[in-house]
Write a protein that holds these residues in place. Structure first.
Motif, PDB file in Angstrom:
ATOM      1  N   LEU A   1       0.865  -1.181   0.000  1.00 13.34           N
ATOM      2  CA  LEU A   1       0.000   0.000   0.000  1.00 13.34           C
ATOM      3  C   LEU A   1       0.900   1.229   0.000  1.00 13.34           C
ATOM      4  CD1 LEU A   1      -2.804   1.417   0.524  1.00 13.34           C
ATOM      5  CD2 LEU A   1      -2.450   0.946   2.954  1.00 13.34           C
ATOM      6  N   LEU A   2       0.509   2.267  -0.735  1.00 12.91           N
ATOM      7  CA  LEU A   2       1.307   3.489  -0.814  1.00 12.91           C
ATOM      8  C   LEU A   2       0.517   4.675  -0.299  1.00 12.91           C
ATOM      9  CD1 LEU A   2       2.866   3.156  -4.396  1.00 12.91           C
ATOM     10  CD2 LEU A   2       3.786   2.337  -2.217  1.00 12.91           C
ATOM     11  N   GLU A   3       1.189   5.547   0.429  1.00 11.10           N
ATOM     12  CA  GLU A   3       0.624   6.825   0.846  1.00 11.10           C
ATOM     13  C   GLU A   3       1.527   7.919   0.289  1.00 11.10           C
ATOM     14  OE1 GLU A   3       0.174   6.838   5.086  1.00 11.10           O
ATOM     15  OE2 GLU A   3      -0.739   4.839   5.090  1.00 11.10           O
ATOM     16  N   ILE A   4       1.026   8.646  -0.683  1.00 10.05           N
ATOM     17  CA  ILE A   4       1.808   9.709  -1.309  1.00 10.05           C
ATOM     18  C   ILE A   4       1.402  11.033  -0.675  1.00 10.05           C
ATOM     19  CG2 ILE A   4       2.412  10.863  -3.458  1.00 10.05           C
ATOM     20  CD1 ILE A   4       1.652   8.319  -4.952  1.00 10.05           C
ATOM     21  N   GLY A   5       2.346  11.670  -0.006  1.00  6.94           N
ATOM     22  CA  GLY A   5       2.059  12.919   0.676  1.00  6.94           C
ATOM     23  C   GLY A   5       2.128  14.103  -0.267  1.00  6.94           C
ATOM     24  N   PHE A   6       1.110  14.962  -0.229  1.00  5.83           N
ATOM     25  CA  PHE A   6       1.228  16.226  -0.969  1.00  5.83           C
ATOM     26  C   PHE A   6       1.653  17.300   0.033  1.00  5.83           C
ATOM     27  CE2 PHE A   6      -3.285  15.325  -0.179  1.00  5.83           C
ATOM     28  CZ  PHE A   6      -3.750  16.465   0.470  1.00  5.83           C
ATOM     29  N   PRO A   7       2.753  17.985  -0.260  1.00  2.00           N
ATOM     30  CA  PRO A   7       3.382  18.861   0.739  1.00  2.00           C
ATOM     31  C   PRO A   7       2.565  20.108   1.037  1.00  2.00           C
ATOM     32  CG  PRO A   7       4.488  19.078  -1.374  1.00  2.00           C
ATOM     33  CD  PRO A   7       3.511  17.949  -1.520  1.00  2.00           C
ATOM     34  N   TYR A   8       2.746  20.578   2.265  1.00  2.00           N
ATOM     35  CA  TYR A   8       2.065  21.785   2.742  1.00  2.00           C
ATOM     36  C   TYR A   8       3.032  22.529   3.651  1.00  2.00           C
ATOM     37  CZ  TYR A   8      -1.535  24.700   5.013  1.00  2.00           C
ATOM     38  OH  TYR A   8      -2.278  25.738   5.498  1.00  2.00           O
ATOM     39  N   SER A   9       2.956  23.841   3.614  1.00  2.00           N
ATOM     40  CA  SER A   9       3.948  24.679   4.310  1.00  2.00           C
ATOM     41  C   SER A   9       3.722  24.787   5.809  1.00  2.00           C
ATOM     42  CB  SER A   9       3.936  26.093   3.705  1.00  2.00           C
ATOM     43  OG  SER A   9       2.630  26.647   3.812  1.00  2.00           O
TER      44      SER A   9
ATOM     45  N   ASP B   1       2.932  20.898  -6.444  1.00  2.00           N
ATOM     46  CA  ASP B   1       1.606  21.292  -5.974  1.00  2.00           C
ATOM     47  C   ASP B   1       0.623  20.226  -6.443  1.00  2.00           C
ATOM     48  OD1 ASP B   1       1.015  21.808  -8.688  1.00  2.00           O
ATOM     49  OD2 ASP B   1       1.333  23.966  -8.463  1.00  2.00           O
ATOM     50  N   LEU B   2      -0.644  20.348  -6.050  1.00  2.00           N
ATOM     51  CA  LEU B   2      -1.615  19.305  -6.371  1.00  2.00           C
ATOM     52  C   LEU B   2      -1.844  19.158  -7.867  1.00  2.00           C
ATOM     53  CD1 LEU B   2      -4.377  19.520  -3.611  1.00  2.00           C
ATOM     54  CD2 LEU B   2      -2.917  17.560  -4.156  1.00  2.00           C
ATOM     55  N   LYS B   3      -1.892  20.277  -8.579  1.00  3.14           N
ATOM     56  CA  LYS B   3      -2.112  20.201 -10.028  1.00  3.14           C
ATOM     57  C   LYS B   3      -1.011  19.386 -10.693  1.00  3.14           C
ATOM     58  CE  LYS B   3      -2.770  23.060 -14.157  1.00  3.14           C
ATOM     59  NZ  LYS B   3      -2.820  24.447 -14.698  1.00  3.14           N
ATOM     60  N   LEU B   4       0.225  19.659 -10.304  1.00  2.00           N
ATOM     61  CA  LEU B   4       1.347  18.919 -10.883  1.00  2.00           C
ATOM     62  C   LEU B   4       1.321  17.461 -10.441  1.00  2.00           C
ATOM     63  CD1 LEU B   4       3.969  18.741 -12.469  1.00  2.00           C
ATOM     64  CD2 LEU B   4       5.184  19.605 -10.460  1.00  2.00           C
ATOM     65  N   LEU B   5       0.968  17.214  -9.181  1.00  2.00           N
ATOM     66  CA  LEU B   5       0.919  15.839  -8.688  1.00  2.00           C
ATOM     67  C   LEU B   5      -0.050  14.998  -9.517  1.00  2.00           C
ATOM     68  CD1 LEU B   5       1.525  13.570  -6.719  1.00  2.00           C
ATOM     69  CD2 LEU B   5      -0.144  14.575  -5.141  1.00  2.00           C
TER      70      LEU B   5
ATOM     71  N   ASN C   1      -6.052  22.356   3.794  1.00  2.00           N
ATOM     72  CA  ASN C   1      -6.005  23.654   3.114  1.00  2.00           C
ATOM     73  C   ASN C   1      -5.737  23.528   1.606  1.00  2.00           C
ATOM     74  OD1 ASN C   1      -4.429  26.284   2.240  1.00  2.00           O
ATOM     75  ND2 ASN C   1      -5.750  26.860   3.944  1.00  2.00           N
ATOM     76  N   PRO C   2      -4.730  22.765   1.168  1.00  2.00           N
ATOM     77  CA  PRO C   2      -4.532  22.625  -0.285  1.00  2.00           C
ATOM     78  C   PRO C   2      -5.732  21.989  -0.992  1.00  2.00           C
ATOM     79  CG  PRO C   2      -2.580  21.897   0.908  1.00  2.00           C
ATOM     80  CD  PRO C   2      -3.664  22.092   1.926  1.00  2.00           C
ATOM     81  N   VAL C   3      -6.429  21.082  -0.306  1.00  2.00           N
ATOM     82  CA  VAL C   3      -7.604  20.444  -0.901  1.00  2.00           C
ATOM     83  C   VAL C   3      -8.721  21.462  -1.089  1.00  2.00           C
ATOM     84  CG1 VAL C   3      -9.354  18.648  -0.611  1.00  2.00           C
ATOM     85  CG2 VAL C   3      -6.988  18.216   0.094  1.00  2.00           C
ATOM     86  N   LEU C   4      -8.925  22.315  -0.084  1.00  2.00           N
ATOM     87  CA  LEU C   4      -9.957  23.352  -0.194  1.00  2.00           C
ATOM     88  C   LEU C   4      -9.608  24.344  -1.298  1.00  2.00           C
ATOM     89  CD1 LEU C   4     -10.683  24.076   3.587  1.00  2.00           C
ATOM     90  CD2 LEU C   4     -12.051  22.698   2.000  1.00  2.00           C
ATOM     91  N   GLN C   5      -8.336  24.689  -1.407  1.00  2.00           N
ATOM     92  CA  GLN C   5      -7.910  25.625  -2.454  1.00  2.00           C
ATOM     93  C   GLN C   5      -8.113  25.015  -3.847  1.00  2.00           C
ATOM     94  OE1 GLN C   5      -6.861  28.814  -1.997  1.00  2.00           O
ATOM     95  NE2 GLN C   5      -7.315  28.552   0.175  1.00  2.00           N
ATOM     96  N   PHE C   6      -7.867  23.717  -3.947  1.00  2.00           N
ATOM     97  CA  PHE C   6      -8.020  23.012  -5.222  1.00  2.00           C
ATOM     98  C   PHE C   6      -9.499  22.810  -5.550  1.00  2.00           C
ATOM     99  CE2 PHE C   6      -7.732  19.301  -8.058  1.00  2.00           C
ATOM    100  CZ  PHE C   6      -6.640  19.642  -8.852  1.00  2.00           C
ATOM    101  N   GLY C   7     -10.312  22.724  -4.473  1.00  2.00           N
ATOM    102  CA  GLY C   7     -11.738  22.420  -4.620  1.00  2.00           C
ATOM    103  C   GLY C   7     -11.963  20.954  -4.292  1.00  2.00           C
TER     104      GLY C   7
END
Length: 256
Positions: free
Chosen positions: A43-51, A73-77, A99-105
């Motif tokens: 199983l893999l968990e890929i973290g999307f970074p946040y500041s 960023d999420l778009k690139l991921l 926060n990044p999820v809300l910004q992405f929608g």
């Protein structure tokens, strides 16, 4: 039955590996996933970074900062993961902060996850009540599992509620510390794990935080369906020999 549910039905002592997207190099995300599956990860968990991380220890914090500096960023991921299911067959989760999820929608995020073949998400700071009230239908629409975390301090009624809202697994934090601490199985820890077992939850469980060796992995598997390794793996990644460093690390966790 989705990939995540099938995994827990078919396998015990599940080995999940966390790593940060865009680290050590921006373009490494998919290559690491491919090598981890080849090397025995279940199983893999890929973290999307946040500041502004909440639960991450210094190793994952540093990897997130490097990934952000690299331009992740999420778009690139999602662009990087568009061919994920051509080469990776094991379940994949995305893990990060809300926060990044809300910004992405939220709907855009869930739709993108489904399009690339992501099976679910771990968003530690997404409040349970908001998930149930606002987002559960969206996750369901796109076939995504939302993975909740519990700690030694989580009350039994909240755990039961989490169990009722879950359809993948429940993430048991071995302690209330940040990531990267060594697992110390004390009488207190054993009592916590036993308390969870006594609740007879319908969902499987995975133990994370402090799993850094075969010994701590095996110990965690005595109490749960498997365990999650994050900081130890991220620390072991060698940018000059990515494939070799993954193979060497994973060799330590080969199942008997």
């Amino acid at each position: 039955m989705n990939r995540l549910q099938q995994l827990f039905q078919e396998k015990k002592n599940i080995l999940s590996i966390y790593y940060t997207a865009g680290y050590p190099n921006l373009g490494d995300t998919l290559a690491i996933a491919e090598e981890l599956e080849k090397s025995g990860a279940n199983l893999l968990e890929i973290g999307f970074p946040y500041s502004d991380p909440v639960a991450d220890g210094p190793i994952i914090q540093a990897s997130s900062k490097q990934a952000l500096d690299n331009g992740m960023d999420l778009k690139l991921l999602f662009q990087q993961l568009k061919d994920l299911r051509k080469t990776v067959s094991i379940p994949v989760l995305l893990m990060g902060y809300v926060n990044p999820v809300l910004q992405f929608g939220v709907e855009n995020f869930c739709k993108a996850c489904a399009e690339v073949g992501v099976d679910g998400c771990i968003v530690p700071d997404l409040p349970m009540v908001e998930y149930e009230r606002l987002y559960q239908p969206v996750f369901a629409k796109y076939g995504l599992s939302n993975i909740f975390l519990i700690t030694p301090q989580t009350a039994a009624d909240r755990i039961q509620k989490i169990d009722s809202l879950s359809n993948g697994f429940i993430y048991l934090l071995s302690s209330s510390a940040t990531t990267g601490q060594n697992l110390q199985v004390s009488n207190h820890t054993e009592a916590y794990f036993s308390r969870i077992a006594d609740l007879k939850l319908k969902n499987p469980t995975m133990i994370g935080f402090g799993i850094s060796s075969k010994e701590t992995f095996d110990k965690a598997c005595e109490y749960a369906n498997g365990a999650i390794i994050g900081s130890a793996f991220v620390k072991a990644l060698d940018t000059s020999n990515l494939k070799g460093s993954i193979e060497t690390f994973m060799q330590n966790f080969k199942q008997d």
